[in-house]
Scaffold this motif. Structure first.
Motif, PDB file in Angstrom:
ATOM      1  N   THR A   1       0.863  -1.191   0.000  1.00 51.05           N
ATOM      2  CA  THR A   1       0.000   0.000   0.000  1.00 51.05           C
ATOM      3  C   THR A   1       0.902   1.245   0.000  1.00 51.05           C
ATOM      4  OG1 THR A   1      -0.127  -0.377   2.357  1.00 51.05           O
ATOM      5  CG2 THR A   1      -2.067  -0.966   1.083  1.00 51.05           C
ATOM      6  N   LEU A   2       0.302   2.396  -0.179  1.00 52.09           N
ATOM      7  CA  LEU A   2       1.101   3.584  -0.498  1.00 52.09           C
ATOM      8  C   LEU A   2       2.122   3.979   0.579  1.00 52.09           C
ATOM      9  CD1 LEU A   2       1.864   6.060  -2.111  1.00 52.09           C
ATOM     10  CD2 LEU A   2      -0.256   7.141  -1.375  1.00 52.09           C
ATOM     11  N   SER A   3       1.671   4.161   1.815  1.00 48.20           N
ATOM     12  CA  SER A   3       2.616   4.625   2.843  1.00 48.20           C
ATOM     13  C   SER A   3       3.736   3.603   3.041  1.00 48.20           C
ATOM     14  CB  SER A   3       1.897   4.882   4.179  1.00 48.20           C
ATOM     15  OG  SER A   3       0.824   5.764   3.998  1.00 48.20           O
TER      16      SER A   3
ATOM     17  N   PHE B   1       0.089  15.671   3.223  1.00 47.51           N
ATOM     18  CA  PHE B   1      -0.877  14.704   3.738  1.00 47.51           C
ATOM     19  C   PHE B   1      -0.296  14.100   5.029  1.00 47.51           C
ATOM     20  CE2 PHE B   1      -3.036  10.629   3.987  1.00 47.51           C
ATOM     21  CZ  PHE B   1      -4.345  11.019   3.780  1.00 47.51           C
TER      22      PHE B   1
ATOM     23  N   SER C   1      -0.107  11.307   6.563  1.00 46.98           N
ATOM     24  CA  SER C   1       0.697  10.083   6.517  1.00 46.98           C
ATOM     25  C   SER C   1       2.117  10.398   6.039  1.00 46.98           C
ATOM     26  CB  SER C   1       0.041   9.048   5.597  1.00 46.98           C
ATOM     27  OG  SER C   1       0.580   7.776   5.814  1.00 46.98           O
ATOM     28  N   ASP C   2       2.233  11.319   5.096  1.00 49.21           N
ATOM     29  CA  ASP C   2       3.552  11.693   4.580  1.00 49.21           C
ATOM     30  C   ASP C   2       4.360  12.406   5.663  1.00 49.21           C
ATOM     31  OD1 ASP C   2       2.003  10.926   2.420  1.00 49.21           O
ATOM     32  OD2 ASP C   2       3.097  12.172   1.018  1.00 49.21           O
TER      33      ASP C   2
ATOM     34  N   ASP D   1       4.817  11.561  -4.330  1.00 49.56           N
ATOM     35  CA  ASP D   1       3.629  10.849  -3.848  1.00 49.56           C
ATOM     36  C   ASP D   1       2.509  11.224  -4.807  1.00 49.56           C
ATOM     37  OD1 ASP D   1       1.210  10.176  -2.716  1.00 49.56           O
ATOM     38  OD2 ASP D   1       1.735  10.815  -0.693  1.00 49.56           O
TER      39      ASP D   1
ATOM     40  N   ALA E   1      -0.642   9.956  -5.035  1.00 47.77           N
ATOM     41  CA  ALA E   1      -1.976   9.487  -4.639  1.00 47.77           C
ATOM     42  C   ALA E   1      -3.070  10.244  -5.394  1.00 47.77           C
ATOM     43  CB  ALA E   1      -2.170   9.660  -3.138  1.00 47.77           C
ATOM     44  N   HIS E   2      -2.918  11.564  -5.489  1.00 50.64           N
ATOM     45  CA  HIS E   2      -3.943  12.390  -6.132  1.00 50.64           C
ATOM     46  C   HIS E   2      -3.605  12.714  -7.590  1.00 50.64           C
ATOM     47  CE1 HIS E   2      -6.589  13.369  -2.677  1.00 50.64           C
ATOM     48  NE2 HIS E   2      -5.535  12.899  -2.032  1.00 50.64           N
TER      49      HIS E   2
ATOM     50  N   CYS F   1      -1.513   5.299  -4.674  1.00 53.87           N
ATOM     51  CA  CYS F   1      -2.519   4.296  -4.330  1.00 53.87           C
ATOM     52  C   CYS F   1      -3.411   4.093  -5.557  1.00 53.87           C
ATOM     53  CB  CYS F   1      -3.331   4.730  -3.111  1.00 53.87           C
ATOM     54  SG  CYS F   1      -4.046   6.367  -3.295  1.00 53.87           S
TER      55      CYS F   1
ATOM     56  N   TYR G   1      -6.853   3.473  -5.260  1.00 54.15           N
ATOM     57  CA  TYR G   1      -8.290   3.491  -4.921  1.00 54.15           C
ATOM     58  C   TYR G   1      -8.971   4.828  -5.158  1.00 54.15           C
ATOM     59  CZ  TYR G   1      -5.794   4.742  -0.578  1.00 54.15           C
ATOM     60  OH  TYR G   1      -4.926   5.286   0.331  1.00 54.15           O
ATOM     61  N   LYS G   2      -8.228   5.839  -5.620  1.00 54.56           N
ATOM     62  CA  LYS G   2      -8.864   7.144  -5.862  1.00 54.56           C
ATOM     63  C   LYS G   2      -9.335   7.190  -7.318  1.00 54.56           C
ATOM     64  CE  LYS G   2      -5.937   9.268  -2.349  1.00 54.56           C
ATOM     65  NZ  LYS G   2      -6.920   9.615  -1.324  1.00 54.56           N
TER      66      LYS G   2
HETATM   67  C1  LIG Z   1      -1.387  12.189  -0.598  1.00 54.62           C
HETATM   68  C2  LIG Z   1      -1.582  10.912   0.150  1.00 54.62           C
HETATM   69  N1  LIG Z   1      -0.513  10.267   0.627  1.00 54.62           N
HETATM   70  C3  LIG Z   1      -0.637   9.115   1.324  1.00 54.62           C
HETATM   71  C4  LIG Z   1      -1.874   8.577   1.573  1.00 54.62           C
HETATM   72  C5  LIG Z   1      -1.956   7.324   2.405  1.00 54.62           C
HETATM   73  O1  LIG Z   1      -2.369   6.231   1.679  1.00 54.62           O
HETATM   74  P1  LIG Z   1      -2.349   4.735   2.275  1.00 54.62           P
HETATM   75  O2  LIG Z   1      -3.311   4.703   3.418  1.00 54.62           O
HETATM   76  O3  LIG Z   1      -2.839   3.903   1.129  1.00 54.62           O
HETATM   77  O4  LIG Z   1      -0.976   4.424   2.705  1.00 54.62           O
HETATM   78  C6  LIG Z   1      -3.013   9.193   1.071  1.00 54.62           C
HETATM   79  C7  LIG Z   1      -4.350   8.627   1.308  1.00 54.62           C
HETATM   80  O5  LIG Z   1      -5.371   9.153   0.972  1.00 54.62           O
HETATM   81  C8  LIG Z   1      -2.868  10.412   0.354  1.00 54.62           C
HETATM   82  O6  LIG Z   1      -3.926  11.076  -0.120  1.00 54.62           O
END
Ligand SMILES: Cc1ncc(COP(=O)(O)O)c(C=O)c1O
Length: 422
Positions: free
Chosen positions: A104-106, A133, A135-136, A218, A220-221, A241, A243-244
């Motif tokens: 998964t992404l993180s 974000f 998580s980053d 990253d 994701a978006h 990721c 799933y978006k």
């Molecule tokens: C910019 C960004 N980075 C990281 C993540 C974290 O993704 P994940 O929970 O799949 O690791 C997201 C999740 O929406 C995100 O939008």
């Protein structure tokens, strides 16, 4: 194009829309028995109807073949992930061998930092955008602490200017220059999750590389949303990721890109496992790790097939349509949404402020000055699925695969009603 805020005009645009038939390829949730207007494809894309077939196929193979499915399923599991690389490489502007799907992404960003964040006494700083974000932010701080460093010393954030809602490329470049030969890594969200801004990834990548740092994104978006040319830009790595905008289901498999110049190397720091060693000799169970010649060398575990099947279904749709057509519709539908917002604002004195700059993808973030969360709640109750971010921002992402121009018109009417009924 001269837009009009009428149902007839919106329906005319839908008729001309090359992607219009794809709307029926997705399941829409319902509110009060009516299909919703879905603005949160930037968070979790809708489920394509064809996905179930891909998942069922794996379930059937598992039931009928059990362990033999690894090698004898129609889509054998031991190399299942390889089917995703070529179509995904087109979406991110990479060579097939530079792309893999795993974890998964993180998790992937952490694993990639094992290879691409290697601080030395002199070069130890990471440059990112302020308020990345969460998580980053957690990732970067924990990486820095893992190396025995203090995040306050090692993490450099590029700030927005006072009174502005977006980052300026010139400020990112100036910061890269300022940090100079202390810069180890540039890692930024290529499309910002909050304001929808698309960073100038080409220019920033070049500047980071010129400063002698590694540059990663990253996405994701960004993935499935904006034009990406990771190989041409010379980015070192990226992860995203699925799933978006890629509609592959909650928490499902993530993609990675690793620049071709790092492939096939044995001496690069990397966390390794049996799915990264050469497939020709993998099952000889030898003690030596011989890296796959492609980005699969970063794979650690055997692939989670059930999390990959929806991604394969989604990529089939991206192959059919192509990013160019998606981007063309995205540009028009976002412009139409912006037009509708301005029209409604003028009619009801809504004081909306679009904080997304002109460098944008699918998302408009709108400051609802003077309106509280009750307006958001009204929209949700009336079948407009959007999201709310503090202090007073809704994010609207009309994903081109399944959102219609009529949705935009109807959203405008509901927005007006919500304000007038307050
Ligand atoms: C910019 C960004 N980075 C990281 C993540 C974290 O993704 P994940 O929970 O799949 O690791 C997201 C999740 O929406 C995100 O939008």
């Amino acid at each position: 194009m001269e837009f009009q805020n009428t149902l007839e005009f919106a329906q005319k645009l839908d008729k001309e829309d090359k992607l219009h038939s794809y709307r029926d390829e997705f399941y829409f949730p319902k509110v009060n028995g009516k299909q919703v207007i879905y603005f949160t494809g930037n968070s979790l894309g809708l489920q394509p109807k064809r996905t179930k077939k891909f998942v069922d196929e794996v379930m059937t193979d598992w039931a009928e073949l059990a362990v033999e499915g690894h090698f004898h399923a129609d889509k054998s599991w031991w190399d299942y992930h390889e089917r995703l690389a070529a179509p995904l490489a087109k979406v991110v502007g990479a060579k097939t061998e530079e792309v893999s799907v795993m974890n998964t992404l993180s998790v992937n960003l952490h694993l990639l930092m094992v290879s691409f964040y290697r601080p030395t006494q002199k070069r130890f700083k990471i440059l990112c955008e302020e308020k990345a974000f969460p998580s980053d932010q957690y990732m970067l701080k924990s990486q820095v602490r893992f190396h025995g460093l203090n995040p306050d010393d090692a993490i450099v954030e590029v700030k927005k200017r006072e009174g502005e809602n977006h980052w300026r490329t010139e400020d990112v470049l100036a910061k890269i220059k300022e940090v100079g030969d202390e810069l180890a890594l540039v890692l930024i969200g290529g499309v910002n999750y909050y304001n929808g801004q698309v960073f100038d990834m080409e220019t920033i990548t070049k500047a980071g590389k010129d400063a002698g740092a590694f540059v990663g994104w990253d996405l994701a978006h960004g993935v499935g949303n904006v034009a990406l040319k990771l190989n041409e830009w010379g980015a070192d790595f990226a992860a995203w990721c699925s799933y978006k905008y890629m509609n592959s289901g909650p928490g499902h498999a993530s993609g990675i890109y690793i620049n071709e110049k790092y492939l096939g190397k044995e001496d690069i720091p990397r966390f390794e496992g049996w799915w990264g060693t050469k497939k020709e000799t993998r099952f000889l169970m030898k003690p030596e790790f011989e890296p796959m010649e492609n980005a699969d060398a970063w794979q650690i575990s055997n692939a989670p097939i059930l999390a990959m099947a929806p991604y394969l279904a989604s990529l089939e749709m991206f192959e059919e349509v192509g990013m160019e057509v998606l981007i063309e519709k995205r540009t028009t539908i976002v412009a139409y949404l912006e037009f509708i917002l301005h029209e409604i604002d003028a009619e009801v004195d809504g004081s909306f402020e679009i904080i997304t700059p002109a460098d944008r993808g699918c998302q408009l973030s709108v400051f609802l000055h003077g309106h509280g969360k009750e307006l958001f709640d009204f929209l949700m109750k009336n079948g407009v699925i959007t999201d709310w971010r503090e202090p007073n921002v809704i994010r609207l992402a009309p994903a081109p695969f399944y959102c219609s121009y009529e949705d935009m018109y109807r959203f405008g009417q509901l927005l007006k009603k919500g304000i007038l009924e307050k």
